[in-house]
Design a protein around this motif. Structure first.
Motif, mmCIF file in Angstrom:
data_model
loop_
_atom_site.group_PDB
_atom_site.id
_atom_site.type_symbol
_atom_site.label_atom_id
_atom_site.label_comp_id
_atom_site.label_asym_id
_atom_site.label_seq_id
_atom_site.Cartn_x
_atom_site.Cartn_y
_atom_site.Cartn_z
ATOM 1 N N UNK A 1 38.888 -29.881 20.847
ATOM 2 C CA UNK A 1 39.480 -30.355 19.702
ATOM 3 C C UNK A 1 39.027 -29.660 18.530
ATOM 4 N N UNK A 2 39.631 -29.459 17.873
ATOM 5 C CA UNK A 2 39.375 -28.960 16.387
ATOM 6 C C UNK A 2 38.816 -29.693 15.407
ATOM 7 N N UNK A 3 38.062 -28.800 14.564
ATOM 8 C CA UNK A 3 37.652 -29.689 13.222
ATOM 9 C C UNK A 3 38.026 -29.747 12.128
ATOM 10 N N UNK A 4 38.106 -30.310 11.805
ATOM 11 C CA UNK A 4 39.222 -30.228 10.404
ATOM 12 C C UNK A 4 38.409 -31.002 9.387
ATOM 13 N N UNK A 5 38.013 -29.818 8.109
ATOM 14 C CA UNK A 5 37.412 -30.096 6.922
ATOM 15 C C UNK A 5 38.672 -31.263 5.914
ATOM 16 N N UNK A 6 38.070 -31.718 5.231
ATOM 17 C CA UNK A 6 38.681 -32.797 4.547
ATOM 18 C C UNK A 6 38.025 -33.241 2.814
ATOM 19 N N UNK A 7 38.304 -33.078 1.534
ATOM 20 C CA UNK A 7 37.677 -33.665 0.661
ATOM 21 C C UNK A 7 38.779 -34.579 -0.174
ATOM 22 N N UNK A 8 37.504 -35.724 -0.918
ATOM 23 C CA UNK A 8 38.296 -36.691 -0.948
ATOM 24 C C UNK A 8 37.729 -36.841 -2.458
ATOM 25 N N UNK A 9 39.243 -37.685 -3.181
ATOM 26 C CA UNK A 9 39.909 -36.900 -5.192
ATOM 27 C C UNK A 9 38.542 -37.786 -5.243
ATOM 28 N N UNK A 10 38.674 -39.328 -5.026
ATOM 29 C CA UNK A 10 37.489 -39.934 -5.304
ATOM 30 C C UNK A 10 35.868 -39.466 -6.574
ATOM 31 N N UNK A 11 35.567 -39.309 -5.134
ATOM 32 C CA UNK A 11 34.690 -38.646 -4.813
ATOM 33 C C UNK A 11 33.446 -37.372 -4.917
ATOM 34 N N UNK A 18 36.338 -34.498 13.874
ATOM 35 C CA UNK A 18 37.056 -33.770 14.929
ATOM 36 C C UNK A 18 38.255 -34.593 15.826
ATOM 37 N N UNK A 19 39.390 -33.819 15.463
ATOM 38 C CA UNK A 19 40.844 -34.640 16.082
ATOM 39 C C UNK A 19 41.544 -33.416 16.721
ATOM 40 N N UNK A 20 42.131 -34.506 17.614
ATOM 41 C CA UNK A 20 43.562 -33.522 18.100
ATOM 42 C C UNK A 20 44.229 -32.852 17.159
ATOM 43 N N UNK A 21 45.161 -31.588 17.692
ATOM 44 C CA UNK A 21 45.643 -31.400 17.048
ATOM 45 C C UNK A 21 46.850 -31.464 16.551
ATOM 46 N N UNK A 22 46.912 -32.579 17.572
ATOM 47 C CA UNK A 22 48.347 -34.031 17.391
ATOM 48 C C UNK A 22 48.113 -34.752 16.010
ATOM 49 N N UNK A 23 46.773 -35.177 15.613
ATOM 50 C CA UNK A 23 47.380 -35.841 14.347
ATOM 51 C C UNK A 23 46.031 -35.372 13.285
ATOM 52 N N UNK A 24 46.381 -33.466 13.255
ATOM 53 C CA UNK A 24 45.997 -33.264 12.440
ATOM 54 C C UNK A 24 46.208 -33.298 10.946
ATOM 55 N N UNK A 25 47.735 -33.528 10.796
ATOM 56 C CA UNK A 25 48.498 -33.852 9.833
ATOM 57 C C UNK A 25 48.392 -35.185 8.831
ATOM 58 N N UNK A 26 47.245 -36.582 10.357
ATOM 59 C CA UNK A 26 47.780 -37.580 9.835
ATOM 60 C C UNK A 26 46.416 -37.913 9.139
ATOM 61 N N UNK A 27 46.452 -38.909 7.824
ATOM 62 C CA UNK A 27 45.557 -39.396 7.009
ATOM 63 C C UNK A 27 44.021 -39.449 7.684
ATOM 64 N N UNK A 28 43.158 -38.922 6.403
ATOM 65 C CA UNK A 28 41.843 -39.667 6.837
ATOM 66 C C UNK A 28 41.171 -39.800 5.924
ATOM 67 N N UNK A 29 40.149 -41.217 5.970
ATOM 68 C CA UNK A 29 39.743 -42.211 4.950
ATOM 69 C C UNK A 29 38.340 -40.923 5.179
#
Length: 69
Positions: A1-11, A18-29
């Motif tokens: 399962x691919x690993x995607x990196x995110x950055x929070x704009x607030x903090x 780690x999420x499936x490619x089918x969820x790669x564009x889904x929002x992340x909290x």
């Protein structure tokens, strides 16, 4: 399962999911509970070595004959 990196704009915290490619564009909290996040572009580092000998070009030049001097 691919690993995607995110950055929070607030903090400004950076985190990975780690999420499936089918969820790669889904929002992340954010782990802190914020919802304003952005997916980061990451590079893939491949390590290791090839197994077996490298392929070689056929001998005899570009067309296999004497056309190239």
């Amino acid at each position: 399962m691919p690993t995607y990196a995110y950055r929070c704009r607030e903090c400004t915290e950076t985190f990975e999911l780690n999420r499936p490619m089918s969820e790669s564009s889904a929002p992340a909290d954010c782990p802190e509970g914020h919802q304003d996040t952005v997916k980061l572009l990451t590079t893939v580092a491949l390590t290791g070595s090839a197994i077996g000998p490298a392929a070689s070009a056929p001998s005899g030049g570009c067309c296999g004959g004497g056309c190239c001097s």
